[in-house]
Design an enzyme around this catalytic site. Structure first.
Site, PDB file in Angstrom:
ATOM      1  N   TRP A  72      24.141 -32.042  68.344  1.00  0.00           N
ATOM      2  CA  TRP A  72      25.213 -31.557  67.347  1.00  0.00           C
ATOM      3  C   TRP A  72      25.397 -30.272  67.157  1.00  0.00           C
ATOM      4  O   TRP A  72      26.181 -29.743  66.470  1.00  0.00           O
ATOM      5  CB  TRP A  72      25.097 -32.442  65.797  1.00  0.00           C
ATOM      6  N   ASP A  73      24.444 -29.509  67.384  1.00  0.00           N
ATOM      7  CA  ASP A  73      24.164 -28.121  67.365  1.00  0.00           C
ATOM      8  C   ASP A  73      25.516 -27.464  67.756  1.00  0.00           C
ATOM      9  O   ASP A  73      26.159 -26.312  67.098  1.00  0.00           O
ATOM     10  CB  ASP A  73      23.069 -27.506  68.037  1.00  0.00           C
ATOM     11  N   LYS A  80      13.955 -29.943  55.364  1.00  0.00           N
ATOM     12  CA  LYS A  80      13.840 -29.075  56.605  1.00  0.00           C
ATOM     13  C   LYS A  80      15.097 -28.217  56.859  1.00  0.00           C
ATOM     14  O   LYS A  80      14.698 -27.174  57.121  1.00  0.00           O
ATOM     15  CB  LYS A  80      13.814 -30.294  57.734  1.00  0.00           C
ATOM     16  N   GLN A  81      16.275 -28.462  56.510  1.00  0.00           N
ATOM     17  CA  GLN A  81      17.284 -27.714  56.931  1.00  0.00           C
ATOM     18  C   GLN A  81      18.467 -27.921  56.023  1.00  0.00           C
ATOM     19  O   GLN A  81      18.543 -29.093  55.283  1.00  0.00           O
ATOM     20  CB  GLN A  81      17.777 -27.765  58.218  1.00  0.00           C
ATOM     21  N   GLU A 122      16.061 -33.745  58.682  1.00  0.00           N
ATOM     22  CA  GLU A 122      15.201 -34.663  59.413  1.00  0.00           C
ATOM     23  C   GLU A 122      13.721 -35.050  58.592  1.00  0.00           C
ATOM     24  O   GLU A 122      13.045 -35.911  59.114  1.00  0.00           O
ATOM     25  CB  GLU A 122      14.886 -34.325  60.714  1.00  0.00           C
TER      26      GLU A 122
HETATM   27  C1  BGC Z   1      16.891 -30.246  63.863  1.00  0.00           C
HETATM   28  C2  BGC Z   1      18.243 -30.699  64.350  1.00  0.00           C
HETATM   29  C3  BGC Z   1      18.786 -30.168  65.904  1.00  0.00           C
HETATM   30  C4  BGC Z   1      17.437 -30.067  66.479  1.00  0.00           C
HETATM   31  C5  BGC Z   1      17.884 -29.331  68.021  1.00  0.00           C
HETATM   32  C6  BGC Z   1      15.961 -30.003  64.923  1.00  0.00           C
HETATM   33  O1  BGC Z   1      14.715 -29.500  64.544  1.00  0.00           O
HETATM   34  O2  BGC Z   1      16.350 -30.682  62.756  1.00  0.00           O
HETATM   35  O3  BGC Z   1      19.258 -30.793  63.386  1.00  0.00           O
HETATM   36  O4  BGC Z   1      19.681 -30.891  66.130  1.00  0.00           O
HETATM   37  O5  BGC Z   1      16.217 -29.395  66.088  1.00  0.00           O
HETATM   38  O6  BGC Z   1      18.182 -27.974  67.576  1.00  0.00           O
END
Ligand code: BGC
Length: 758
Positions: free
Chosen positions: A358-359, A592-593, A487
């Site tokens: 999804w990035d 996390k984000q 996550e």
């Molecule tokens: C992030 C995800 C991301 C993935 C790839 C993970 O660490 O939590 O949002 O899609 O990395 O970049």
């Protein structure tokens, strides 16, 4: 802070060959041309710790993941990028001894990635007994001829005696992936051809039980040198080699050039076609000298920089950071091939399987909208349209209607094996829908949304309408059992972000359906019942809020956690994902984000300043930013809230994340998809760029540390330059028709060749 590379505006340079940091150096000196790419590993054999890696866009392998705990609906394989055949191998012996920097004592080491011209150079002096030879390796992956890799070695004898030189150049298919199960090899050799000065090898990926296509790859090498060709024997049957030898007279130098043409079955369907394509391309490039090849390559890079370079004065580290990010983005993707996408590690490592996440929609598309022609962003949208069949398959496997785009994929089929991500991180369907809106809003081009886009939106809406359930108790629609962007929380109910994105998608699809042509409406075939249901979900979607705190709640139950700021975590326990058990992470309230804040960023104009501030002040202190995607979103929101210090702190984290190895995880590859973050932080953050009703708006501030920043933006056929310094803001229309833009809320007219200063 100890820096691995020197701080220079256009180059990433090190004079320190630290064997313990070899993998880090390799990641940071990666090269790519959108078609293929490689880590900065050495041409010659290196007996110490190293992570060699060459990757070809779209060439992958479905690795079996079926294990004891496999349950219905789990993806059957983990799609991984595979380490391609090693075609850059060049071993050099001086007076019979092969160079191996894991053992040899060397002086004068320099590793230099020239970002302006996309070329990597490495040089050092070998001093052994009477031998004193300067060895310089250069390489680039041509953007003018994507199948072409060019290398040059220069040997200069500084000693007083002549030196016997032997060079063995090879194409080696005996490569492995570090993440392969039990060291398994993925390549089988189909044919080799070894001539005196050239050689070629064709290999195919192993058969797999899942019916995904096998990939054939061909590489053909040619050499130019004054050394004598000498028959050499390959080390094993998966290799072709060409040997050369001669005398390096005291005081003199010798050049050795290697060109390799690399083609794949993605472009040429039969083995014969593949071989003739290699011959044709090498014939075409044969007449050109190294300098001519390099000039054609750098001219294209110059055009890219012309449209997109960001200049920062007063802070060389920040300048290097943003250029490094732009350089690595363009090395990974420049939109030439609509079948390709942007893996989180690009061509710089195996992790994340080189697949699409999804990035792309959430973080990369907003960047390409500003720095490249619209067709490049449109290709990213088309990529998903082409993969609709896979998305139907994914939804069906979960027993659901419509399309569920994958969290991780090469071909549309989900190919990641963590259920909490693949089943649950369904917010990506909303992000993919949002990208269609984002593209249309920025470019004003409705041709995609009214055609292919309306199909994608409709099928995503069908998915949402089936995935929600109605809570009789609350008289609301809900989404249970999801993972949000954060996550560090799995299997939660009513993640605010996911519910918001689902509701928004349904509303937007209903709006688009009003605008599509009758023919398209017939193709989409959305019934009145469906529309009514979608509208009802829009009206009655549950969005958790806490009135007392005045915030949107990340998910049900979040506020019952033990809520303590990140500042209370002992420094030696950070990053938590390298110190805490997964159980402890999941139980904690650490984020996390960006999650709620990701949603606020998407719809930044739809919330009041108070709403934005309360949510930011609540969630940011709980956020560990352990995904590289996090800091940029916070930088933009902090800018929006006029918290300049926080904005700059977050910017610095995103801009030099890899160069300074912030999260201590750059050795296995760069964080490519988050590299757009520093551009977003400058353009949407510091400069406050927004698009409202088809018009660009800016509200810039200058970070205290900087004297000036300047960037260029492509917008609806115009090229605009925005400069911000201590005197104020300047706007210049470099190309295109006159344009009205908003600056601090006032209209400003831009006409060609004249600047506006405010
Ligand atoms: C992030 C995800 C991301 C993935 C790839 C993970 O660490 O939590 O949002 O899609 O990395 O970049």
């Amino acid at each position: 802070m100890k820096r691995i590379f020197e701080v220079q505006p256009w180059n990433v340079v090190s004079h320190d060959f630290n064997r313990a940091e070899k993998r880090l150096q390799e990641s940071m000196t990666s090269l790519g041309n959108g078609y293929m790419g490689m880590r900065g590993f050495f041409e010659e054999n290196y007996s110490g710790d190293t992570l060699p890696g060459i990757y070809l866009g779209g060439v992958w392998f479905p690795d079996r993941t079926r294990v004891g705990w496999w349950k219905i609906g789990y993806p059957e394989y983990f799609g991984k990028v595979i380490n391609a055949i090693n075609f850059i191998k060049i071993n050099i012996a001086l007076n019979g001894e092969f160079i191996d920097l894991a053992k040899d004592e060397i002086t004068g080491f320099e590793l230099n990635l020239d970002m302006k011209n996309a070329r990597l150079t490495r040089s050092f002096t070998v001093e052994k007994g009477t031998v004193k030879v300067v060895v310089t390796f250069e390489r680039f992956l041509s953007v003018a001829q994507k199948e072409l890799s060019v290398q040059r070695v220069r040997l200069k004898n500084l000693g007083s005696d002549d030196v016997d030189v032997k060079i063995i150049s090879a194409i080696d298919a005996d490569v492995k992936n570090e993440d392969a199960n039990y060291g398994e090899r993925f390549w089988e050799v189909l044919q080799t051809d070894q001539k005196e000065q050239s050689g070629s090898l064709v290999a195919i990926t192993k058969a797999n039980p899942f019916g995904t296509p096998r990939f054939t790859v061909g590489a053909e090498m040619h050499h130019r040198t004054a050394l004598q060709a000498k028959v050499a024997a390959p080390a094993h049957d998966k290799e072709v080699v060409n040997g050369f030898s001669g005398k390096l007279v005291a005081g003199s130098e010798i050049d050795f050039e290697k060109r390799v043409i690399v083609v794949t079955s993605r472009d040429y369907h039969t083995q014969n076609n593949l071989v003739s394509a290699m011959n044709a391309i090498s014939e075409k490039t044969d007449n050109l000298s190294y300098d001519e090849l390099f000039d054609a390559h750098r001219a294209i890079w110059a055009e890219r920089w012309e449209k997109s370079d960001v200049k920062i004065e007063g802070d060389v580290a920040a300048q290097q950071g943003i250029r490094f990010n732009l350089f690595q983005m363009f090395s990974t993707y420049y939109g030439e091939d609509a079948r390709l996408n942007i893996g989180p590690k690009g061509f710089t490592g195996e992790k994340y399987g080189g697949a699409t996440y999804w990035d792309t929609e959430a973080f990369v598309l907003p960047f390409y909208l500003g720095v490249a022609e619209p067709k490049i962003s449109k290709n990213l949208l088309k990529y998903r349209y082409q993969q609709l069949d896979g998305a139907y398959h994914n939804a069906k496997k979960q027993g659901l209607k419509g399309a569920l785009f994958p969290m991780v994929t090469f071909d549309g089929i989900e190919s990641h094996n963590e259920w909490e991500i693949t089943f649950e991180e369904i917010h990506r369907n909303g992000d993919i829908a949002f990208a269609i809106y984002n593209y249309t809003r920025y470019t004003g081009d409705k041709s995609y949304v009214l055609n292919e886009g309306s199909k994608v939106l409709t099928e995503i809406s069908r998915f949402w309408a089936d995935r929600v359930h109605f809570s009789k108790r609350k008289q609301k629609y809900m989404l249970h059992g999801v993972t949000g962007p954060d996550e560090y929380e799995n299997n939660v109910d009513n993640n605010w972000y996911t519910n918001y994105m689902a509701r928004w998608t349904l509303a937007y699809t209903l709006q688009v359906l009003e605008e599509v042509s009758q023919e398209q409406a017939a193709v989409l075939n959305v019934t009145e019942e469906e529309k009514q249901l979608w509208q009802d979900i829009v009206d009655r979607m549950y969005l958790p809020e806490d009135e007392e705190l005045g915030i949107f709640v990340q998910h049900d139950g979040f506020l019952d956690k033990d809520i303590k700021p990140v500042s209370e975590i002992p420094a030696d326990e950070l990053p938590i994902n390298q110190h805490w058990s997964w159980d402890k992470i999941l139980r904690s309230a650490y984020i996390k984000q960006a999650d709620v804040l990701q949603g606020i960023w998407n719809f930044i104009d739809e919330f009041t300043p108070e709403q934005k501030k309360r949510n930011f002040d609540f969630y940011e202190p709980l956020t560990v930013h352990e995904s590289s995607l996090s800091a940029s979103i916070h930088a933009i929101l902090a800018s929006d809230l006029h918290d300049e210090n926080k904005a700059v702190e977050m910017y610095e984290r995103t801009s030099r994340l890899d160069l300074d190895n912030y999260n201590n995880d750059t050795e296995d590859g760069l964080h490519i998809t988050s590299m757009t973050g520093s551009w977003l932080a400058i353009v949407q953050g510091f400069a406050g760029m927004r698009v409202r009703d088809g018009k660009l708006h800016f509200a810039p501030f200058l970070p205290k540390k900087w004297d000036k920043y300047q960037f260029r933006l492509l917008f609806r056929g115009r090229l605009i330059e925005v400069g911000v310094d201590t005197n104020g803001v300047s706007l210049e229309l470099l190309e295109g028709e006159p344009l009205t833009v908003g600056l601090y809320g006032k209209d400003v007219e831009l006409v060609a060749q004249s600047s506006v200063f405010v």
